[in-house]
Enzyme design. Structure first.
Site, PDB file in Angstrom:
ATOM      1  N   PHE A 138       0.857  -1.191   0.000  1.00 40.11           N
ATOM      2  CA  PHE A 138       0.000   0.000   0.000  1.00 40.11           C
ATOM      3  C   PHE A 138       0.886   1.232   0.000  1.00 40.11           C
ATOM      4  O   PHE A 138       1.749   1.379   0.865  1.00 40.11           O
ATOM      5  CB  PHE A 138      -0.929   0.035   1.215  1.00 40.11           C
ATOM      6  CG  PHE A 138      -1.890   1.187   1.157  1.00 40.11           C
ATOM      7  CD1 PHE A 138      -3.052   1.106   0.400  1.00 40.11           C
ATOM      8  CD2 PHE A 138      -1.615   2.383   1.818  1.00 40.11           C
ATOM      9  CE1 PHE A 138      -3.931   2.188   0.314  1.00 40.11           C
ATOM     10  CE2 PHE A 138      -2.492   3.464   1.732  1.00 40.11           C
ATOM     11  CZ  PHE A 138      -3.647   3.361   0.980  1.00 40.11           C
ATOM     12  N   ASP A 222       9.382   2.973   1.276  1.00 40.66           N
ATOM     13  CA  ASP A 222       8.197   3.669   1.769  1.00 40.66           C
ATOM     14  C   ASP A 222       8.147   3.453   3.277  1.00 40.66           C
ATOM     15  O   ASP A 222       7.750   2.381   3.754  1.00 40.66           O
ATOM     16  CB  ASP A 222       6.945   3.106   1.089  1.00 40.66           C
ATOM     17  CG  ASP A 222       5.675   3.792   1.597  1.00 40.66           C
ATOM     18  OD1 ASP A 222       5.734   4.467   2.647  1.00 40.66           O
ATOM     19  OD2 ASP A 222       4.630   3.624   0.951  1.00 40.66           O
ATOM     20  N   LYS A 251       2.809  10.244   8.192  1.00 46.32           N
ATOM     21  CA  LYS A 251       2.172   9.739   9.418  1.00 46.32           C
ATOM     22  C   LYS A 251       2.825  10.244  10.699  1.00 46.32           C
ATOM     23  O   LYS A 251       2.590  11.364  11.121  1.00 46.32           O
ATOM     24  CB  LYS A 251       2.137   8.212   9.372  1.00 46.32           C
ATOM     25  CG  LYS A 251       1.105   7.669   8.373  1.00 46.32           C
ATOM     26  CD  LYS A 251       0.905   6.179   8.572  1.00 46.32           C
ATOM     27  CE  LYS A 251      -0.076   5.581   7.570  1.00 46.32           C
ATOM     28  NZ  LYS A 251      -1.467   5.827   7.883  1.00 46.32           N
TER      29      LYS A 251
HETATM   30  N1  PLP Z   1       2.510   4.447   2.318  1.00 51.19           N
HETATM   31  C1  PLP Z   1       2.241   3.628   3.350  1.00 51.19           C
HETATM   32  C2  PLP Z   1       3.196   2.529   3.695  1.00 51.19           C
HETATM   33  C3  PLP Z   1       1.077   3.815   4.101  1.00 51.19           C
HETATM   34  O1  PLP Z   1       0.821   2.990   5.129  1.00 51.19           O
HETATM   35  C4  PLP Z   1       0.208   4.870   3.755  1.00 51.19           C
HETATM   36  C5  PLP Z   1      -1.047   5.066   4.504  1.00 51.19           C
HETATM   37  O2  PLP Z   1      -1.556   4.197   5.149  1.00 51.19           O
HETATM   38  C6  PLP Z   1       0.538   5.688   2.681  1.00 51.19           C
HETATM   39  C7  PLP Z   1       1.693   5.448   1.983  1.00 51.19           C
HETATM   40  C8  PLP Z   1      -0.362   6.822   2.280  1.00 51.19           C
HETATM   41  O3  PLP Z   1      -0.310   7.822   3.228  1.00 51.19           O
HETATM   42  P1  PLP Z   1      -1.447   8.974   3.279  1.00 51.19           P
HETATM   43  O4  PLP Z   1      -2.700   8.298   3.713  1.00 51.19           O
HETATM   44  O5  PLP Z   1      -0.910   9.977   4.249  1.00 51.19           O
HETATM   45  O6  PLP Z   1      -1.555   9.522   1.906  1.00 51.19           O
END
Ligand code: PLP
Length: 404
Positions: A138, A222, A251
């Site tokens: 994700f 990520d 986050k």
């Molecule tokens: N990357 C990862 C690993 C995530 O867990 C998330 C959100 O859960 C995102 C990207 C996307 O972040 P945002 O919801 O702040 O756009």
């Protein structure tokens, strides 16, 4: 207004793209939140791994309040002190050389996507445009981040940004077979969070580093969910002992204030020259002051080491649930304060999370059958014990209603 009145208004006025729990939160303190009628909830969700310092942490409140009273926003036409200092602090903590800010996790992934393509574009390697990402990953909901996301249910009906290949997470053979000279980068979560709290198998991330080096592709982590102490290291790549070329953060960085960042090595500093990427709000003084307050409290309160010790306490509690309720819980997994309880086949994480919420325990699901714990890093062992107890009572009640 009370819960019922606000829910009625919400059902008429809010765009219905979410399914929130049926109460309306209005204040928080530490790892507790209260709804508009005064009911208390123990918060093991932390706004989905965001509220690093919990709610209303005094140093955070003071820093954000002071900053909004001093200078809230200026745009990137001008430097601001908080932005420069935050970049320096993040580089010192991570060993990276440069920081670029944005406002969310998805935006951080978009920035990585554009950085990788433009890096090779700038070097005249015009055919190096592809990305390798992983099944079950994700990376966010904007079109670039969504195209990297390896879970079909999120992508269905939206089309895609062309050029992304997905292979199974953990499968180095598949990576080596797929990776050609057309690939700009491999994008990976050191622990798949939304996908079900799945740590990378031993040696996988180091193997990715070697595969990228062999092919001349960039390795991009990520760390939107794993960054800023949650795994028991400041960053997941440090825990893994693998050096990516750039990482995405969001986050937990802002502790509730929307801010994201990418950190890069110096060798990538020319990939996105002025005019190629940016955002009006990115790196504004308020967000950067919030993030600096988070980093400062994480350091002074020993929350990185704390995540390791408290994570072990939580893991032991969850393993206790697996032992006590074997027909309901299959396994515990995760790292630090990013933990999952895997439910037995036939159980649905969303249903358990919904039931726990009305019983006073805030959790989130990850994948179809995993209950995720991502509490504030300031959580106490006593609160973790209480949370496991509340979850046990919820699971017991649901199991007995099912007649098992
Ligand atoms: N990357 C990862 C690993 C995530 O867990 C998330 C959100 O859960 C995102 C990207 C996307 O972040 P945002 O919801 O702040 O756009």
């Amino acid at each position: 207004m009370n819960n019922a009145e606000l829910l009625a208004l919400a059902s008429q006025r809010l765009y219905p793209n979410y399914r929130p729990a049926p109460f309306v939160l209005s204040r928080g303190k530490g790892c507790e939140v209260w709804d508009v009628e005064g009911a208390r909830y123990l918060d093991m969700a932390a706004g989905v791994a965001v509220c690093t310092l919990g709610h209303a942490h005094p140093a955070y409140v003071a820093a954000v309040s002071a900053q909004v009273a001093k200078l809230g926003h200026v745009s990137n036409w001008f430097y601001n002190e908080e932005n420069v200092l935050l970049a320096d602090e993040l580089c010192r903590l991570s060993g990276f050389d440069r920081a670029m800010f944005c406002n969310s996790g998805a935006e951080a992934l978009e920035a990585l996507f554009k950085l990788a393509r433009h890096h090779f574009f700038g070097r005249g390697q015009l055919s190096r445009t592809r990305f390798l990402a992983f099944d079950n990953a994700f990376h966010g909901r904007t079109m670039g981040a969504l195209s990297l996301t390896g879970t079909p249910k999120y992508r269905e009906g939206f089309g895609e940004v062309a050029g992304v290949t997905h292979v199974p997470y953990g499968d180095l053979e598949a990576v080596r077979a797929a990776l050609t000279d057309e690939f700009a980068a491999v994008v990976v979560e050191p622990i798949q969070g939304e996908g079900g709290v799945l740590p990378a198998p031993e040696g996988f991330l180091a193997g990715l580093r070697a595969a990228c080096d062999a092919r001349g592709a960039l390795l991009l982590f990520d760390e939107v969910q794993t960054g800023v102490g949650r795994t028991g290291a400041w960053f997941g790549f440090q825990r893994a002992g693998v050096a990516p070329d750039a990482v995405a953060l969001a986050k937990g960085l802002g502790g509730g204030f929307p801010i994201g960042a990418i950190l890069t090595r110096e060798a990538l500093a020319e990939a996105l020259p002025p005019g190629t990427h940016g955002s009006t709000y990115a790196g504004n003084p308020l967000g950067c002051a919030a993030a600096r307050a988070v980093l400062s409290a994480v350091a002074t309160e020993g929350l990185v080491e704390g995540a390791r010790a408290k994570g072990e306490h939580l893991a032991a509690g969850l393993r206790g649930l697996v032992a006590e309720l074997p027909s309901v819980c299959e396994a515990e997994r995760g790292v630090g304060l990013l933990r999952g309880l895997v439910l037995a086949p036939g159980w649905v994480a969303r249903d358990v999370v919904a039931r726990a919420a009305v019983a006073g325990l805030l959790l989130t699901g990850a994948g179809a059958r995993v209950i995720r714990f991502v509490p504030p890093l300031v959580v106490t062992e006593a609160q973790l014990t209480d949370a496991v107890g509340l979850l046990k009572a919820t699971l017991r009640a649901m199991a007995s209603e099912r007649g098992g």
